[in-house]
Design a protein around this motif. Sequence first.
Motif, PDB file in Angstrom:
ATOM      1  N   ALA A  45       5.886  -8.044   2.957  1.00  0.00           N
ATOM      2  CA  ALA A  45       5.630  -6.587   2.546  1.00  0.00           C
ATOM      3  C   ALA A  45       4.069  -6.292   2.323  1.00  0.00           C
ATOM      4  CB  ALA A  45       6.546  -6.213   1.293  1.00  0.00           C
ATOM      5  N   PHE A  46       3.868  -5.090   3.215  1.00  0.00           N
ATOM      6  CA  PHE A  46       2.418  -4.689   3.196  1.00  0.00           C
ATOM      7  C   PHE A  46       2.469  -3.220   2.564  1.00  0.00           C
ATOM      8  CE2 PHE A  46       2.468  -7.650   6.616  1.00  0.00           C
ATOM      9  CZ  PHE A  46       1.065  -8.349   6.411  1.00  0.00           C
ATOM     10  N   VAL A  47       1.713  -2.865   1.606  1.00  0.00           N
ATOM     11  CA  VAL A  47       1.764  -1.634   1.108  1.00  0.00           C
ATOM     12  C   VAL A  47       0.421  -0.743   1.477  1.00  0.00           C
ATOM     13  CG1 VAL A  47       1.893   0.051  -1.109  1.00  0.00           C
ATOM     14  CG2 VAL A  47       3.002  -2.316  -0.930  1.00  0.00           C
ATOM     15  N   ALA A  48       0.655   0.154   2.467  1.00  0.00           N
ATOM     16  CA  ALA A  48      -0.597   0.745   3.218  1.00  0.00           C
ATOM     17  C   ALA A  48      -0.790   2.305   2.251  1.00  0.00           C
ATOM     18  CB  ALA A  48      -0.334   0.936   4.385  1.00  0.00           C
ATOM     19  N   ALA A  77       8.441   2.863   7.566  1.00  0.00           N
ATOM     20  CA  ALA A  77       8.252   2.243   6.153  1.00  0.00           C
ATOM     21  C   ALA A  77       8.733   3.086   5.134  1.00  0.00           C
ATOM     22  CB  ALA A  77       6.709   2.119   6.127  1.00  0.00           C
ATOM     23  N   THR A  78       8.892   2.695   4.074  1.00  0.00           N
ATOM     24  CA  THR A  78       9.380   3.322   2.787  1.00  0.00           C
ATOM     25  C   THR A  78       8.158   4.181   2.332  1.00  0.00           C
ATOM     26  OG1 THR A  78      11.023   1.565   2.221  1.00  0.00           O
ATOM     27  CG2 THR A  78      10.454   3.206   0.521  1.00  0.00           C
ATOM     28  N   GLU A  79       8.204   5.418   2.065  1.00  0.00           N
ATOM     29  CA  GLU A  79       7.188   6.338   1.775  1.00  0.00           C
ATOM     30  C   GLU A  79       7.242   6.525   0.263  1.00  0.00           C
ATOM     31  OE1 GLU A  79       5.750  11.110   2.395  1.00  0.00           O
ATOM     32  OE2 GLU A  79       6.630   9.868   4.062  1.00  0.00           O
ATOM     33  N   ILE A  80       6.244   6.300  -0.215  1.00  0.00           N
ATOM     34  CA  ILE A  80       5.525   6.625  -1.703  1.00  0.00           C
ATOM     35  C   ILE A  80       4.723   7.309  -1.968  1.00  0.00           C
ATOM     36  CG2 ILE A  80       5.269   5.353  -4.020  1.00  0.00           C
ATOM     37  CD1 ILE A  80       7.747   4.246  -2.649  1.00  0.00           C
ATOM     38  N   ASN A  81       4.992   8.309  -2.790  1.00  0.00           N
ATOM     39  CA  ASN A  81       3.950   9.487  -3.179  1.00  0.00           C
ATOM     40  C   ASN A  81       2.871   8.851  -4.101  1.00  0.00           C
ATOM     41  OD1 ASN A  81       2.642  12.110  -3.471  1.00  0.00           O
ATOM     42  ND2 ASN A  81       3.621  12.484  -5.338  1.00  0.00           N
ATOM     43  N   GLY A  82       1.492   9.147  -3.701  1.00  0.00           N
ATOM     44  CA  GLY A  82       0.336   8.362  -4.502  1.00  0.00           C
ATOM     45  C   GLY A  82      -0.093   7.052  -4.163  1.00  0.00           C
ATOM     46  N   ARG A  83      -0.988   6.634  -4.705  1.00  0.00           N
ATOM     47  CA  ARG A  83      -1.538   5.335  -4.525  1.00  0.00           C
ATOM     48  C   ARG A  83      -0.619   4.206  -5.044  1.00  0.00           C
ATOM     49  NH1 ARG A  83      -7.288   2.447  -5.561  1.00  0.00           N
ATOM     50  NH2 ARG A  83      -6.597   0.504  -5.651  1.00  0.00           N
ATOM     51  N   ALA A  84       0.319   3.612  -4.038  1.00  0.00           N
ATOM     52  CA  ALA A  84       1.329   2.626  -4.681  1.00  0.00           C
ATOM     53  C   ALA A  84       0.915   1.314  -4.623  1.00  0.00           C
ATOM     54  CB  ALA A  84       2.713   2.864  -3.729  1.00  0.00           C
ATOM     55  N   LEU A  85       1.581   0.672  -5.402  1.00  0.00           N
ATOM     56  CA  LEU A  85       1.059  -1.100  -5.493  1.00  0.00           C
ATOM     57  C   LEU A  85       2.574  -1.622  -5.555  1.00  0.00           C
ATOM     58  CD1 LEU A  85      -1.217  -1.005  -8.654  1.00  0.00           C
ATOM     59  CD2 LEU A  85      -2.002  -1.273  -6.482  1.00  0.00           C
ATOM     60  N   VAL A  97       7.509  -1.660  -6.915  1.00  0.00           N
ATOM     61  CA  VAL A  97       6.709  -0.686  -6.539  1.00  0.00           C
ATOM     62  C   VAL A  97       6.312   0.373  -7.563  1.00  0.00           C
ATOM     63  CG1 VAL A  97       6.205   1.197  -4.805  1.00  0.00           C
ATOM     64  CG2 VAL A  97       7.571  -0.905  -4.106  1.00  0.00           C
ATOM     65  N   SER A  98       4.962   0.687  -7.912  1.00  0.00           N
ATOM     66  CA  SER A  98       4.713   1.555  -8.800  1.00  0.00           C
ATOM     67  C   SER A  98       3.686   2.289  -8.077  1.00  0.00           C
ATOM     68  CB  SER A  98       3.790   0.807  -9.833  1.00  0.00           C
ATOM     69  OG  SER A  98       2.599   0.055  -9.438  1.00  0.00           O
ATOM     70  N   SER A  99       3.119   3.415  -8.726  1.00  0.00           N
ATOM     71  CA  SER A  99       2.257   4.533  -8.066  1.00  0.00           C
ATOM     72  C   SER A  99       1.325   5.444  -9.104  1.00  0.00           C
ATOM     73  CB  SER A  99       3.294   5.546  -7.461  1.00  0.00           C
ATOM     74  OG  SER A  99       2.494   6.753  -6.881  1.00  0.00           O
ATOM     75  N   GLY A 402      -4.730   2.392   7.043  1.00  0.00           N
ATOM     76  CA  GLY A 402      -4.715   2.744   5.810  1.00  0.00           C
ATOM     77  C   GLY A 402      -5.369   1.583   4.809  1.00  0.00           C
ATOM     78  N   LEU A 403      -5.637   1.630   3.592  1.00  0.00           N
ATOM     79  CA  LEU A 403      -5.936   0.982   2.668  1.00  0.00           C
ATOM     80  C   LEU A 403      -4.798   0.155   2.086  1.00  0.00           C
ATOM     81  CD1 LEU A 403      -8.669   3.010   0.686  1.00  0.00           C
ATOM     82  CD2 LEU A 403      -9.270   0.914   2.257  1.00  0.00           C
ATOM     83  N   SER A 404      -5.028  -1.270   1.899  1.00  0.00           N
ATOM     84  CA  SER A 404      -3.898  -2.034   1.235  1.00  0.00           C
ATOM     85  C   SER A 404      -4.549  -2.791   0.109  1.00  0.00           C
ATOM     86  CB  SER A 404      -3.280  -3.044   2.452  1.00  0.00           C
ATOM     87  OG  SER A 404      -2.526  -3.902   1.803  1.00  0.00           O
ATOM     88  N   PHE A 405      -3.964  -2.386  -1.005  1.00  0.00           N
ATOM     89  CA  PHE A 405      -4.058  -3.499  -2.424  1.00  0.00           C
ATOM     90  C   PHE A 405      -3.296  -4.190  -2.650  1.00  0.00           C
ATOM     91  CE2 PHE A 405      -6.733   0.599  -2.471  1.00  0.00           C
ATOM     92  CZ  PHE A 405      -7.952   0.154  -2.339  1.00  0.00           C
ATOM     93  N   SER A 406      -1.877  -4.396  -1.813  1.00  0.00           N
ATOM     94  CA  SER A 406      -0.917  -5.080  -1.929  1.00  0.00           C
ATOM     95  C   SER A 406      -0.295  -5.858  -0.850  1.00  0.00           C
ATOM     96  CB  SER A 406       0.198  -4.045  -2.485  1.00  0.00           C
ATOM     97  OG  SER A 406      -0.378  -3.337  -3.587  1.00  0.00           O
ATOM     98  N   PHE A 407      -0.089  -7.196  -1.109  1.00  0.00           N
ATOM     99  CA  PHE A 407       0.861  -7.923  -0.240  1.00  0.00           C
ATOM    100  C   PHE A 407       1.723  -8.984  -0.705  1.00  0.00           C
ATOM    101  CE2 PHE A 407       1.513 -11.870   1.916  1.00  0.00           C
ATOM    102  CZ  PHE A 407       2.136 -11.483   3.071  1.00  0.00           C
ATOM    103  N   LEU A 408       3.040  -8.795  -0.330  1.00  0.00           N
ATOM    104  CA  LEU A 408       3.935  -9.967  -0.859  1.00  0.00           C
ATOM    105  C   LEU A 408       4.724 -10.248   0.281  1.00  0.00           C
ATOM    106  CD1 LEU A 408       5.082 -11.010  -3.681  1.00  0.00           C
ATOM    107  CD2 LEU A 408       6.578  -9.158  -3.664  1.00  0.00           C
ATOM    108  N   GLN A 409       5.000 -11.763   0.135  1.00  0.00           N
ATOM    109  CA  GLN A 409       6.032 -12.459   0.957  1.00  0.00           C
ATOM    110  C   GLN A 409       7.409 -12.300   0.225  1.00  0.00           C
ATOM    111  OE1 GLN A 409       5.473 -16.234   2.350  1.00  0.00           O
ATOM    112  NE2 GLN A 409       7.609 -16.065   3.397  1.00  0.00           N
ATOM    113  N   VAL A 410       8.164 -11.447   0.525  1.00  0.00           N
ATOM    114  CA  VAL A 410       9.612 -11.172   0.030  1.00  0.00           C
ATOM    115  C   VAL A 410      10.676 -12.020   0.024  1.00  0.00           C
ATOM    116  CG1 VAL A 410       8.908  -8.661  -0.577  1.00  0.00           C
ATOM    117  CG2 VAL A 410      10.155  -9.261   1.231  1.00  0.00           C
ATOM    118  N   ARG A 411      10.474 -12.801   1.179  1.00  0.00           N
ATOM    119  CA  ARG A 411      11.482 -13.696   1.524  1.00  0.00           C
ATOM    120  C   ARG A 411      10.770 -15.001   2.381  1.00  0.00           C
ATOM    121  NH1 ARG A 411      15.909 -10.926   4.571  1.00  0.00           N
ATOM    122  NH2 ARG A 411      14.833 -11.751   6.413  1.00  0.00           N
TER     123      ARG A 411
END
Length: 411
Positions: A45-48, A77-85, A97-99, A402-411
């Motif tokens: 999972a990358f959050v851009a 991708a799943t769209e999130i309002n604002g800067r998400a983490l 996921v937070s924002s 985009g900028l990415s401040f989050s990455f996670l291997q979810v599986r």
Amino acid sequence: MKPSPFFRPSARLLLTLSLAFTAACGDDDDDNKTPDAGTQTSLYAFVAQVSTDTASTSYVVLTDKLDPATPLSLTNATEINGRALGSGIPKSGAIFVSSSAGGTVTRYNVTANNTLEKAGEVSFAGKGVTAISEYQNQFQFVSETKAYYFDGRGSQVIIWNPKDMTVTNSISLPDMTFAGSTTTFASNPLRVGTKVLMPLGWRAGAAVTKQAGIIVVDTADDSAVVVRDDRCGYVRDGIVGTDGQVYLATEAYGAAEKRVSGGNPSVPTPCLLKFDPATNTYDKTFFKELSALTNNGATGSLLAGPNGTGYLRVLDETAYAVQPDTAARALASAVAWKWWKIDPAAGTPATLVDTLPASTGSSFLYEVDGRTVFSEFTNSGSTTNYRELTDLSGKLVATHQGLSFSFLQVR
């Protein structure tokens, strides 16, 4: 790394990148059935974050393939309002996921067909949180039922349950606040035994405050303390050395501000400090100017390497010429910072790693199974690259818009 005007950073959450994929096996008739653990494919999972002049939108991108030649697509991708983490326990099948758009954390579980399914929410509004932004490692996960959120604006650590999605307690830390300055956190916090160590930095506007600090939270009993040192500032990076001591260094932004200051003595000199995690004290006899370790180059940020060693970032002024009007933020973000290897416990100078290309001054590290990948922001922050650090090649692993401040291997 672009410091947020809010709050990294951030104890370091060790995250995952692997280039080996296994064959998928699942029940096509049940999208929500979890595949057998022995037959799952890796999933990342990358959050851009994509910003305009007026707003930011974030995208959670899931992929089971890392192809450096093909940028990850934001289309589905799943769209999130604002800067998400996006944060969580690696390989647990969930991402939280937070924002910046609110004080709520949403849990998403990964389905068998590689989609995200909402599985609960928890609000920190009752603790005064109205927005969550900056870095994913402001969330630290102890277990599936216990996690921390480091809240700089509220000068507190919130304790919550990621399984039940409930707030369970909070720790007030008024010493987290320094009068007249904004609190910022480490992007790569540390874990030592049962302790989470979160280095702190402060800025008065754009100016670095001459004050170092570290939050130590003992996960065994949820006790916490803020320990300060006034010998230098923006000490937001650290590693555990070969001697078991924690070595802390001024982050690249602090080094950039010193470089563009024209020798202004009011700007703190970038430094290296030593901290004992057993006694929660700084070694008052240990102080090194970072530039003295790298042939007097502008030096900032200390990132973890193998076996208690680390990497300092040193500005290559042949790659980026400093002008009288150069801003510290632009300099810290320039793709012009080389990698120098150091063993702080040995007391010897750092040495240039000439096989690694220059990249942006500060980076996030994502590490597992003996592999470490670092992120860099390019094209004026419109693109994020992930590059190989383990083999010291810097080869491209993945890239996206985009900028990415989050990455996670979810599986």
